[in-house]
Design a protein around this motif. Structure first.
Motif, mmCIF file in Angstrom:
data_model
loop_
_atom_site.group_PDB
_atom_site.id
_atom_site.type_symbol
_atom_site.label_atom_id
_atom_site.label_comp_id
_atom_site.label_asym_id
_atom_site.label_seq_id
_atom_site.Cartn_x
_atom_site.Cartn_y
_atom_site.Cartn_z
ATOM 1 N N SER A 81 0.860 -1.176 0.000
ATOM 2 C CA SER A 81 0.000 0.000 0.000
ATOM 3 C C SER A 81 0.898 1.227 0.000
ATOM 4 N N SER A 82 0.350 2.346 -0.392
ATOM 5 C CA SER A 82 1.115 3.579 -0.460
ATOM 6 C C SER A 82 1.712 3.889 0.910
ATOM 7 N N GLY A 83 3.013 4.079 0.935
ATOM 8 C CA GLY A 83 3.691 4.386 2.184
ATOM 9 C C GLY A 83 4.008 3.182 3.040
ATOM 10 N N GLY A 84 3.897 1.985 2.477
ATOM 11 C CA GLY A 84 4.234 0.800 3.268
ATOM 12 C C GLY A 84 3.591 -0.453 2.737
ATOM 13 N N GLY A 85 2.964 -1.163 3.602
ATOM 14 C CA GLY A 85 2.346 -2.430 3.255
ATOM 15 C C GLY A 85 2.370 -3.322 4.472
ATOM 16 N N SER A 86 1.835 -4.512 4.324
ATOM 17 C CA SER A 86 1.808 -5.437 5.451
ATOM 18 C C SER A 86 1.969 -6.862 4.956
ATOM 19 N N PHE A 87 2.488 -7.691 5.846
ATOM 20 C CA PHE A 87 2.634 -9.113 5.576
ATOM 21 C C PHE A 87 1.578 -9.866 6.368
ATOM 22 N N MET A 88 1.007 -10.892 5.744
ATOM 23 C CA MET A 88 0.024 -11.727 6.409
ATOM 24 C C MET A 88 0.435 -13.182 6.233
ATOM 25 N N ALA A 89 0.550 -13.898 7.349
ATOM 26 C CA ALA A 89 0.831 -15.331 7.263
ATOM 27 C C ALA A 89 -0.351 -16.013 6.578
ATOM 28 N N ILE A 90 -0.054 -16.978 5.706
ATOM 29 C CA ILE A 90 -1.091 -17.721 4.997
ATOM 30 C C ILE A 90 -0.813 -19.215 5.127
ATOM 31 N N ASP A 91 -1.821 -20.026 4.847
ATOM 32 C CA ASP A 91 -1.615 -21.473 4.811
ATOM 33 C C ASP A 91 -0.641 -21.782 3.683
ATOM 34 N N SER A 92 0.357 -22.590 3.965
ATOM 35 C CA SER A 92 1.407 -22.833 2.977
ATOM 36 C C SER A 92 1.214 -24.101 2.148
ATOM 37 N N ALA A 93 0.199 -24.893 2.433
ATOM 38 C CA ALA A 93 0.018 -26.167 1.729
ATOM 39 C C ALA A 93 -0.192 -25.998 0.226
ATOM 40 N N SER A 94 -0.746 -24.873 -0.205
ATOM 41 C CA SER A 94 -1.000 -24.675 -1.633
ATOM 42 C C SER A 94 0.185 -24.062 -2.377
#
Length: 144
Positions: A81-94
């Motif tokens: 996003s403008s001025g940064g962003g964020s990380f979100m953990a997701i299910d890794s099986a796919s």
């Protein structure tokens, strides 16, 4: 973040995004802690498309000993996003790395966020790769 992390970029691959036809890049490399291999990483994004959130995958565990396969896959989605962003953990099986014979377990989002030590290690790895792999310039620009 640990001052002892060292990022070693390795190879990269280009393909075509199935939904938009743009160029998709996948880069990978290794993260070392105190000169010991700690994780292998893959980052995948679609060029010029910040609306296609980049994926960050980390295979964390014991390296250099073929008799031990304790490697766990932790996956993240980066929402720029403008001025940064964020990380979100997701299910890794796919994720593609989950099908590797090197992966002993593809972790779910809940397994990552409910394990404080693993969550800290995984976010330290993101920081190390974000700052240490120059090939991520375009992804970092998505967040400006």
């Amino acid at each position: 973040m640990s001052d002892t992390f060292r990022v070693e970029p390795a190879e990269e691959h280009e393909s075509t995004c199935a939904c938009c036809g743009n160029r998709t890049r996948t880069v990978w490399g290794y993260v070392y802690a105190s000169e010991l291999p700690l994780a292998c990483y893959w980052i995948q994004w679609t060029a010029s498309r910040p609306d296609h959130p980049p994926n960050f995958d980390f295979l964390i565990g014991t390296w250099g000993n073929d008799e031990v396969n304790d490697k766990q896959l932790v996956s993240w989605l980066f929402n720029p996003s403008s001025g940064g962003g964020s990380f979100m953990a997701i299910d890794s099986a796919s994720r593609p790395a989950a099908r590797s014979t090197l992966c002993a377990k593809a972790l779910t989002r809940q397994e990552v966020v409910n394990n404080g030590a693993l969550m800290q290690q995984a976010t330290d790895l993101i920081d190390a790769v974000w700052l240490g792999d120059p090939r991520l310039l375009e992804v970092r620009e998505f967040a400006e």
